[in-house]
Design a protein around this motif. Structure first.
Motif, PDB file in Angstrom:
ATOM      1  N   ARG A 184       1.208  -1.525   0.068  1.00  0.00           N
ATOM      2  CA  ARG A 184       0.234   0.293  -0.175  1.00  0.00           C
ATOM      3  C   ARG A 184       0.821   1.176   0.198  1.00  0.00           C
ATOM      4  NH1 ARG A 184      -4.588  -1.510   4.308  1.00  0.00           N
ATOM      5  NH2 ARG A 184      -5.970  -3.114   3.419  1.00  0.00           N
ATOM      6  N   SER A 203     -10.115  -0.146   5.938  1.00  0.00           N
ATOM      7  CA  SER A 203     -10.007   1.611   6.378  1.00  0.00           C
ATOM      8  C   SER A 203      -8.969   2.185   4.325  1.00  0.00           C
ATOM      9  CB  SER A 203      -9.190   1.663   7.624  1.00  0.00           C
ATOM     10  OG  SER A 203      -8.259   0.429   7.406  1.00  0.00           O
ATOM     11  N   LEU A 204      -8.136   0.768   4.546  1.00  0.00           N
ATOM     12  CA  LEU A 204      -6.987   0.484   3.198  1.00  0.00           C
ATOM     13  C   LEU A 204      -6.621   1.606   3.651  1.00  0.00           C
ATOM     14  CD1 LEU A 204     -10.050   0.224   0.180  1.00  0.00           C
ATOM     15  CD2 LEU A 204      -8.936  -1.809   1.494  1.00  0.00           C
ATOM     16  N   THR A 205      -6.137   1.909   4.553  1.00  0.00           N
ATOM     17  CA  THR A 205      -4.886   2.833   5.032  1.00  0.00           C
ATOM     18  C   THR A 205      -3.336   1.909   5.273  1.00  0.00           C
ATOM     19  OG1 THR A 205      -4.853   2.793   6.963  1.00  0.00           O
ATOM     20  CG2 THR A 205      -5.970   4.433   6.631  1.00  0.00           C
ATOM     21  N   SER A 214      -0.573   6.602   3.107  1.00  0.00           N
ATOM     22  CA  SER A 214      -2.024   5.757   2.855  1.00  0.00           C
ATOM     23  C   SER A 214      -2.007   6.553   1.824  1.00  0.00           C
ATOM     24  CB  SER A 214      -2.596   6.381   3.653  1.00  0.00           C
ATOM     25  OG  SER A 214      -2.336   6.038   5.101  1.00  0.00           O
ATOM     26  N   ARG A 217      -7.692   6.197  -1.538  1.00  0.00           N
ATOM     27  CA  ARG A 217      -8.885   5.500  -2.609  1.00  0.00           C
ATOM     28  C   ARG A 217      -9.770   5.462  -2.804  1.00  0.00           C
ATOM     29  NH1 ARG A 217      -8.965   5.666   4.567  1.00  0.00           N
ATOM     30  NH2 ARG A 217      -9.415   7.653   3.844  1.00  0.00           N
ATOM     31  N   MET A 232     -14.409   4.628   5.656  1.00  0.00           N
ATOM     32  CA  MET A 232     -13.388   5.421   4.760  1.00  0.00           C
ATOM     33  C   MET A 232     -13.320   7.367   4.838  1.00  0.00           C
ATOM     34  SD  MET A 232     -12.715   4.063   1.744  1.00  0.00           S
ATOM     35  CE  MET A 232     -13.075   2.005   1.597  1.00  0.00           C
ATOM     36  N   VAL A 240     -10.464  10.118  -0.600  1.00  0.00           N
ATOM     37  CA  VAL A 240     -11.783   8.714  -0.886  1.00  0.00           C
ATOM     38  C   VAL A 240     -12.000   9.598  -1.886  1.00  0.00           C
ATOM     39  CG1 VAL A 240     -13.402   7.414  -1.068  1.00  0.00           C
ATOM     40  CG2 VAL A 240     -12.170   7.870   1.141  1.00  0.00           C
ATOM     41  N   GLU A 292      -7.327  -4.009  -4.238  1.00  0.00           N
ATOM     42  CA  GLU A 292      -7.025  -4.545  -2.751  1.00  0.00           C
ATOM     43  C   GLU A 292      -7.873  -5.977  -2.808  1.00  0.00           C
ATOM     44  OE1 GLU A 292      -5.252  -4.354  -0.167  1.00  0.00           O
ATOM     45  OE2 GLU A 292      -6.170  -5.630   1.600  1.00  0.00           O
TER      46      GLU A 292
END
Ligand SMILES: Nc1c(/N=C/[C@@H](O)[C@H](O)[C@H](O)COP(=O)(O)O)[nH]c(=O)[nH]c1=O
Ligand SMILES: [Zn+2]
Length: 363
Positions: A184, A203-205, A214, A217, A232, A240, A292
């Motif tokens: 990431r 959260s995809l951080t 990060s 997204r 998020m 985002v 992801e």
């Protein structure tokens, strides 16, 4: 010590800024005078000084008559900073060793020509293969205008990413998941499908012990089903961006914008036109995207043959189940002849899991 020794140092310097420089490439520079390293540098962030400038500033007047090793051709155009080629000439460098010519049209070969016209001896191609590999995302982006796309998939030995009841956390170990966060950190954007957002509320951080960037997204969400209370949207960790289709309700778009999301509306369904979505990200200067999940989105990238790199984390378990989620869904390739050739680059044990990295051969 020979040219390759110093160029390897320059490549390692370049790699130290991985995840920080996009949309610029990773660049390292080493200045050597009478067998002593007198200056080193790396490009650390977009808009900041280039590697050569740092190395030449450190070398000071020792640069006169010295050799500079650079992992990418010194720039000759006025970008955000003055041209490095001019700086190399002013510093009195007598020899310049370049790993690879810059693919960027504004620079390609001009920097080298400028140095040669000033009487500097220039050799090109030292560790070129390694230099290209380290900057594969940048080179791909410059050549195609599309971000370099890496799919990350975590699965069981029989290729399941969840049980048939939807349970998926966790299949792989802490060690594998931490490695996934490094992926990431090194990608500018992270893409997820709306099913994953609804099911996992991710959260995809990037959560690494030493910290990390990060990524933006990017949610492929044709009908704007992203919940307003999605984690998020409220963590202030990274932008985002939601990619909607033409029929997405305007009022939901307005509320998601209210919640801080940036909405891109395509005039066709984004889920079946990912090339359009990637062109859009390319126009926003996004040079790399980590996909992801989930299986539906990954399947669309596979079907549109947009995958440049595939990273699988495989856990030592067999989940089974016809209804259990596979690593990729969607239409897929009808014939093996259509399947793009890839090459395994790396297999590594991470705790009990194995990480397999494969890359598509660049045309
Ligand atoms: N199920 C698994 C994963 N699952 C990956 C995605 O499906 C999750 O939604 C995502 O990692 C959640 O992001 P977060 O909120 O930022 O933690 N990924 C892994 O490496 N191993 C797994 O076993
Ligand atoms: Zn430069």
């Amino acid at each position: 010590m020979n040219d390759e020794t110093y160029m390897r140092q320059a490549l390692d310097l370049a790699a130290s800024a991985e995840g920080q420089t996009a949309p610029n490439p990773l660049v390292g520079a080493v200045v050597v005078k009478d067998g002593a390293v007198v200056g080193v540098g790396a490009h650390l962030a977009h808009g900041e000084a280039h590697a050569e400038v740092h190395a030449l500033n450190m070398a000071g007047d020792k640069a006169a008559g010295a050799t500079i090793y650079v992992t990418l051709e010194p720039c000759s155009h006025h970008g955000k900073t003055p041209p490095c080629a001019d700086k190399v000439i002013e510093a009195g460098i007598s020899r310049c060793v370049v790993a690879v010519q810059d693919p960027f049209s504004q620079v390609a070969g001009n920097g080298i020509q400028k140095l040669r016209d000033a009487g500097i001896e220039v050799t090109v191609g030292c560790l070129e293969g390694e230099a290209r590999e380290r900057n594969r995302a940048f080179f791909h982006y410059v050549r195609t205008g599309l971000p370099y796309i890496t799919v990350k998939s975590a699965a069981s030995l029989d290729g399941k990413t969840s049980t048939h009841t939807g349970e998926s956390q966790w299949i792989t170990s802490e060690a594998a998941r931490t490695d996934g966060h490094r992926l990431r950190h090194t990608h500018q954007a992270i893409a997820a499908g709306i099913d994953t957002v609804i099911h996992d509320d991710p959260s995809l951080t990037t959560r690494l012990p030493a910290g990390g960037n990060s990524p933006i997204r990017v949610i492929v969400d044709t009908m704007l089903r992203t919940p307003l209370e999605a984690k998020m949207l409220h963590d202030d960790q990274a932008p985002v961006w939601i990619i909607a289709g033409p029929e997405a309700p305007q009022d939901k778009a307005a509320s998601l914008q209210e919640a801080g999301a940036r909405i891109f509306r395509l005039n066709e369904s984004p889920a079946s036109n990912l090339r359009k979505v990637m062109e859009l990200l390319g126009e926003e200067k996004i040079t790399s995207v980590l996909v992801e999940g989930g299986a539906t989105l990954i399947g669309s990238f596979v079907t549109e043959q947009l995958v440049n790199e595939w990273v699988s984390y495989i856990a030592p378990m067999v989940i089974g189940g016809r209804e259990a989620t596979p690593q990729s869904k969607g239409k897929g390739m009808p014939a093996l002849a259509d399947v793009p050739a890839m090459e395994i680059q790396e297999t590594t044990m991470l705790g009990p899991d194995v990480k397999i990295t494969a890359r598509k051969r660049e045309e």
